[in-house]
Scaffold this motif. Structure first.
Motif, PDB file in Angstrom:
ATOM      1  N   ASN B   5      -2.861  -3.192  -0.051  1.00 59.84           N
ATOM      2  CA  ASN B   5      -3.935  -4.020  -0.710  1.00 59.84           C
ATOM      3  C   ASN B   5      -3.763  -2.917  -1.854  1.00 59.84           C
ATOM      4  OD1 ASN B   5      -2.901  -6.197   0.557  1.00 59.84           O
ATOM      5  ND2 ASN B   5      -5.195  -6.253   0.954  1.00 59.84           N
ATOM      6  N   THR B   6      -4.513  -3.001  -3.088  1.00 57.78           N
ATOM      7  CA  THR B   6      -4.616  -2.421  -4.226  1.00 57.78           C
ATOM      8  C   THR B   6      -6.524  -3.225  -4.215  1.00 57.78           C
ATOM      9  OG1 THR B   6      -3.966  -3.385  -5.767  1.00 57.78           O
ATOM     10  CG2 THR B   6      -3.132  -1.426  -5.246  1.00 57.78           C
ATOM     11  N   GLU B   7      -7.229  -1.961  -5.493  1.00 61.88           N
ATOM     12  CA  GLU B   7      -8.309  -3.045  -5.953  1.00 61.88           C
ATOM     13  C   GLU B   7      -8.197  -4.014  -6.715  1.00 61.88           C
ATOM     14  OE1 GLU B   7     -11.816  -1.360  -5.992  1.00 61.88           O
ATOM     15  OE2 GLU B   7     -11.231   0.326  -4.709  1.00 61.88           O
ATOM     16  N   GLN B   8      -7.012  -4.399  -7.394  1.00 63.84           N
ATOM     17  CA  GLN B   8      -6.830  -5.107  -8.092  1.00 63.84           C
ATOM     18  C   GLN B   8      -5.404  -6.262  -7.600  1.00 63.84           C
ATOM     19  OE1 GLN B   8      -6.211  -1.267  -9.092  1.00 63.84           O
ATOM     20  NE2 GLN B   8      -8.167  -2.198 -10.005  1.00 63.84           N
ATOM     21  N   VAL B   9      -4.954  -5.590  -6.428  1.00 64.95           N
ATOM     22  CA  VAL B   9      -3.753  -7.210  -6.215  1.00 64.95           C
ATOM     23  C   VAL B   9      -3.607  -6.989  -4.514  1.00 64.95           C
ATOM     24  CG1 VAL B   9      -2.294  -5.401  -6.576  1.00 64.95           C
ATOM     25  CG2 VAL B   9      -1.762  -7.605  -7.653  1.00 64.95           C
ATOM     26  N   TYR B  10      -2.690  -7.942  -4.061  1.00 63.95           N
ATOM     27  CA  TYR B  10      -2.732  -8.280  -2.526  1.00 63.95           C
ATOM     28  C   TYR B  10      -1.700  -7.409  -2.969  1.00 63.95           C
ATOM     29  CZ  TYR B  10      -6.508 -10.835  -1.658  1.00 63.95           C
ATOM     30  OH  TYR B  10      -7.457 -11.624  -1.029  1.00 63.95           O
ATOM     31  N   GLY B  11      -1.252  -6.584  -1.295  1.00 62.32           N
ATOM     32  CA  GLY B  11      -0.129  -6.056  -1.568  1.00 62.32           C
ATOM     33  C   GLY B  11       1.100  -6.886  -0.556  1.00 62.32           C
ATOM     34  N   LEU B  12       2.507  -6.720  -0.903  1.00 59.68           N
ATOM     35  CA  LEU B  12       3.484  -7.080  -0.441  1.00 59.68           C
ATOM     36  C   LEU B  12       3.558  -7.671   0.969  1.00 59.68           C
ATOM     37  CD1 LEU B  12       5.956  -8.203  -0.733  1.00 59.68           C
ATOM     38  CD2 LEU B  12       7.145  -6.411  -0.074  1.00 59.68           C
ATOM     39  N   VAL B  13       2.722  -6.658   2.556  1.00 58.31           N
ATOM     40  CA  VAL B  13       2.080  -7.757   3.517  1.00 58.31           C
ATOM     41  C   VAL B  13       1.286  -8.793   3.996  1.00 58.31           C
ATOM     42  CG1 VAL B  13       1.553  -6.726   5.710  1.00 58.31           C
ATOM     43  CG2 VAL B  13       2.944  -5.238   4.852  1.00 58.31           C
ATOM     44  N   SER B  14       0.013  -8.503   3.040  1.00 54.44           N
ATOM     45  CA  SER B  14      -0.786  -9.246   2.765  1.00 54.44           C
ATOM     46  C   SER B  14       0.117 -10.548   2.026  1.00 54.44           C
ATOM     47  CB  SER B  14      -1.647  -8.819   1.814  1.00 54.44           C
ATOM     48  OG  SER B  14      -2.104  -8.493   2.661  1.00 54.44           O
ATOM     49  N   LYS B  15       0.063 -11.169   0.985  1.00 57.59           N
ATOM     50  CA  LYS B  15       1.019 -11.764   0.485  1.00 57.59           C
ATOM     51  C   LYS B  15       1.676 -12.736   1.198  1.00 57.59           C
ATOM     52  CE  LYS B  15       1.231 -10.810  -4.604  1.00 57.59           C
ATOM     53  NZ  LYS B  15       1.388  -9.362  -5.108  1.00 57.59           N
ATOM     54  N   ALA B  16       2.743 -11.694   1.955  1.00 63.84           N
ATOM     55  CA  ALA B  16       3.711 -12.220   2.942  1.00 63.84           C
ATOM     56  C   ALA B  16       3.028 -13.626   3.782  1.00 63.84           C
ATOM     57  CB  ALA B  16       4.503 -11.393   3.688  1.00 63.84           C
ATOM     58  N   ILE B  17       2.233 -12.315   4.977  1.00 60.35           N
ATOM     59  CA  ILE B  17       1.325 -12.820   5.239  1.00 60.35           C
ATOM     60  C   ILE B  17       0.364 -14.720   5.422  1.00 60.35           C
ATOM     61  CG2 ILE B  17      -0.392 -13.116   7.823  1.00 60.35           C
ATOM     62  CD1 ILE B  17      -0.047  -9.775   7.545  1.00 60.35           C
ATOM     63  N   HIS B  18      -0.372 -13.860   4.286  1.00 62.36           N
ATOM     64  CA  HIS B  18      -0.481 -15.380   3.397  1.00 62.36           C
ATOM     65  C   HIS B  18       0.705 -16.552   3.388  1.00 62.36           C
ATOM     66  CE1 HIS B  18      -2.094 -17.757   0.510  1.00 62.36           C
ATOM     67  NE2 HIS B  18      -3.524 -17.529   1.081  1.00 62.36           N
ATOM     68  N   TRP B  19       1.633 -16.260   2.701  1.00 60.50           N
ATOM     69  CA  TRP B  19       2.209 -17.763   2.427  1.00 60.50           C
ATOM     70  C   TRP B  19       2.897 -18.106   3.541  1.00 60.50           C
ATOM     71  CZ3 TRP B  19       1.076 -20.292  -1.473  1.00 60.50           C
ATOM     72  CH2 TRP B  19       0.309 -19.658  -2.363  1.00 60.50           C
ATOM     73  N   LEU B  20       3.084 -17.405   4.946  1.00 55.84           N
ATOM     74  CA  LEU B  20       3.739 -17.625   5.749  1.00 55.84           C
ATOM     75  C   LEU B  20       2.273 -18.841   6.598  1.00 55.84           C
ATOM     76  CD1 LEU B  20       6.063 -14.645   7.299  1.00 55.84           C
ATOM     77  CD2 LEU B  20       6.302 -16.478   6.895  1.00 55.84           C
ATOM     78  N   SER B  70      -8.012  -5.227   8.653  1.00 57.30           N
ATOM     79  CA  SER B  70      -9.091  -4.287   8.369  1.00 57.30           C
ATOM     80  C   SER B  70      -9.022  -2.864   7.913  1.00 57.30           C
ATOM     81  CB  SER B  70      -9.807  -3.655  10.271  1.00 57.30           C
ATOM     82  OG  SER B  70      -8.574  -3.928  10.528  1.00 57.30           O
ATOM     83  N   ILE B  71      -7.734  -2.601   7.461  1.00 64.64           N
ATOM     84  CA  ILE B  71      -7.204  -1.149   7.631  1.00 64.64           C
ATOM     85  C   ILE B  71      -6.839  -1.256   5.944  1.00 64.64           C
ATOM     86  CG2 ILE B  71      -5.656  -0.576   9.522  1.00 64.64           C
ATOM     87  CD1 ILE B  71      -3.295  -0.738   8.985  1.00 64.64           C
ATOM     88  N   ASN B  72      -7.009  -2.222   5.352  1.00 62.55           N
ATOM     89  CA  ASN B  72      -6.364  -2.658   3.765  1.00 62.55           C
ATOM     90  C   ASN B  72      -7.648  -2.329   2.732  1.00 62.55           C
ATOM     91  OD1 ASN B  72      -3.901  -2.675   3.082  1.00 62.55           O
ATOM     92  ND2 ASN B  72      -3.095  -2.799   4.828  1.00 62.55           N
ATOM     93  N   LYS B  73      -7.795  -2.250   1.893  1.00 63.76           N
ATOM     94  CA  LYS B  73      -9.066  -2.464   0.572  1.00 63.76           C
ATOM     95  C   LYS B  73      -8.623  -3.961   0.697  1.00 63.76           C
ATOM     96  CE  LYS B  73      -8.183   1.526  -2.220  1.00 63.76           C
ATOM     97  NZ  LYS B  73      -7.455   2.193  -2.451  1.00 63.76           N
ATOM     98  N   GLN B  74      -9.990  -4.398  -0.063  1.00 60.07           N
ATOM     99  CA  GLN B  74      -9.732  -6.057  -0.797  1.00 60.07           C
ATOM    100  C   GLN B  74     -10.036  -5.923  -1.912  1.00 60.07           C
ATOM    101  OE1 GLN B  74      -8.525  -7.224   2.463  1.00 60.07           O
ATOM    102  NE2 GLN B  74      -9.259  -9.237   1.376  1.00 60.07           N
ATOM    103  N   PRO B  75      -9.138  -6.764  -2.927  1.00 58.24           N
ATOM    104  CA  PRO B  75      -9.427  -6.859  -4.482  1.00 58.24           C
ATOM    105  C   PRO B  75     -10.748  -7.277  -4.205  1.00 58.24           C
ATOM    106  CG  PRO B  75      -6.396  -7.489  -3.857  1.00 58.24           C
ATOM    107  CD  PRO B  75      -8.073  -7.355  -2.052  1.00 58.24           C
ATOM    108  N   ALA B  76     -11.301  -6.623  -5.362  1.00 56.27           N
ATOM    109  CA  ALA B  76     -12.401  -6.812  -5.443  1.00 56.27           C
ATOM    110  C   ALA B  76     -12.725  -8.067  -5.968  1.00 56.27           C
ATOM    111  CB  ALA B  76     -13.122  -5.736  -6.591  1.00 56.27           C
ATOM    112  N   ALA B  77     -14.011  -9.073  -5.843  1.00 54.70           N
ATOM    113  CA  ALA B  77     -14.198 -10.463  -6.125  1.00 54.70           C
ATOM    114  C   ALA B  77     -14.453 -10.161  -8.324  1.00 54.70           C
ATOM    115  CB  ALA B  77     -15.686 -10.806  -6.178  1.00 54.70           C
TER     116      ALA B  77
END
Lengths: 176, 180
Positions: B5-20, B70-77
């Motif tokens: 993840n970055t401050e702006q966007v979710y990374g590939l892993v977060s997106k994959a787990i979210h949609w799975l 827990s080991i990644n940034k969360q994109p800001a609100a």
């Protein structure tokens, strides 16, 4: 006369004790494999008559099982196992086992042959058991049989979900 | 596309787990309600077996997800988000995580209490979480059912919140979990 009654009674008692009484703590359980995992249940009511002999190979066992006493923790399974498709408890309320031949194996265990009447079908069944005789002259034996449920027309033809093989185990505490 | 993840966007892993997990959870909820009323049959057992297997998979995914989070940034609100909306988002996500974690555990406990161990796709069998007990199985079963209703409600709110962001606030909250 009193003496006669006592000796008659003692004769009677000795005959009764010749066939055994099943003691509390005895169990008759089954274990099947569904979806790759073991599931078990038991029969709460059953009776065992054992014809004792110092030579265990000459012993005989007769077991009568009350199929309606089947217990499984999962109530739905208990109901289903007693239904017509499975054990059909309303039509075949009792199962009966009669041993025919016992032989001792080299490892000290015993092999036992016999016949099982289940759901109106009689089939030969083989198993094995171990015996210990404890201080209170209780005869404590652990039996294990493997039966194929479809031999007795029990349950679904499909054996992927519930395997054909069912393990029957029995822990018997018998008073000589 | 970024793995993390970055401050702006979710990374590939977060997106994959979210949609799975999104498809997994909706599938499990649908099948869960359907399978209860199936007549007793090999098919019913198969469906239960699959429900348990996918449930176990979801448990593994949610544990990985919590670690990854827990080991990644969360994109800001997004900027200018009302405080109440930010609070609702936090509470909603907290509840989602709690349910995603609790639901498989309750199902597993229910199966253990019923004396029906969980086999994962026939590959291995999970150890029993609790002793066999008819009463406790019913308790876990009720909680699993209650949890299912709650999870469905929170998922619906989650989707409505995403649509609110996309169509009403016109921010990038939905897009950053899809294609941004």
């Amino acid at each position: 006369m009193k003496c006669f009654v006592v000796s008659f009674l003692s004769l009677f008692v000795s005959v009764v004790s010749f066939a055994s009484t099943l003691e509390a703590g005895s169990k008759l359980e089954f274990e099947a494999i569904q979806n790759g995992a073991a599931v078990s249940g038991e029969f709460k009511k059953f009776d065992v008559q054992a014809l004792f002999n110092d030579d265990i190979e000459k012993m005989q066992f007769t077991t009568v099982v009350d199929i309606t006493s089947l217990y499984a923790t999962y109530e739905e399974v208990q109901t289903n196992l007693q239904s017509a498709e499975w054990l059909d408890a309303p039509s075949f309320a009792t199962a009966k086992y009669q041993s025919s031949k016992i032989t001792q194996n080299s490892d000290g265990t015993f092999s036992i042959l016999g016949e099982l009447l289940l759901k109106g079908i009689t089939q030969p069944i083989s198993g094995k058991f171990t015996v210990v005789e404890n201080a209170e002259s209780r005869f404590v034996a652990d039996f294990e049989f493997n039966l194929n449920r479809l031999d007795y027309n029990v349950g679904w033809q499909d054996t992927n979900v519930v395997k054909n093989e069912v393990k029957i185990t029995s822990h018997l505490i018998l008073k000589k | 596309m970024q793995i993390k993840n970055t401050e702006q966007v979710y990374g590939l892993v977060s997106k994959a787990i979210h949609w799975l997990m999104a498809f997994g959870l909706i599938g499990l909820l649908t099948v869960g309600w359907y399978m209860e009323d199936m007549p007793n049959s090999p098919e019913k057992f198969q469906v239960y077996g699959l429900h348990k297997s996918f449930g176990a998979l979801m448990l593994a995914l949610v544990i990985f997800r919590i670690v990854w989070r827990s080991i990644n940034k969360q994109p800001a609100a997004p900027l200018g988000l009302p405080k109440v909306a930010a609070f609702l988002a936090m509470a909603g996500h907290g509840l989602l995580y709690a349910l995603m974690f609790a639901m498989p555990l309750l199902g597993w406990a229910m199966s253990s209490a019923h004396g029906f161990p969980v086999s994962v796709f026939g590959l291995f069998t999970l150890p029993n979480l609790v002793e066999k007990s008819r009463e406790m199985a019913e308790t876990y079963g009720s909680l699993h059912g209650l949890g299912a209703n709650l999870l469905l409600a929170v998922i619906v709110l989650h989707v409505l919140a995403a649509l609110y962001h996309h169509f009403i606030r016109k921010d990038d909250v939905l897009k950053r979990m899809t294609h941004k």
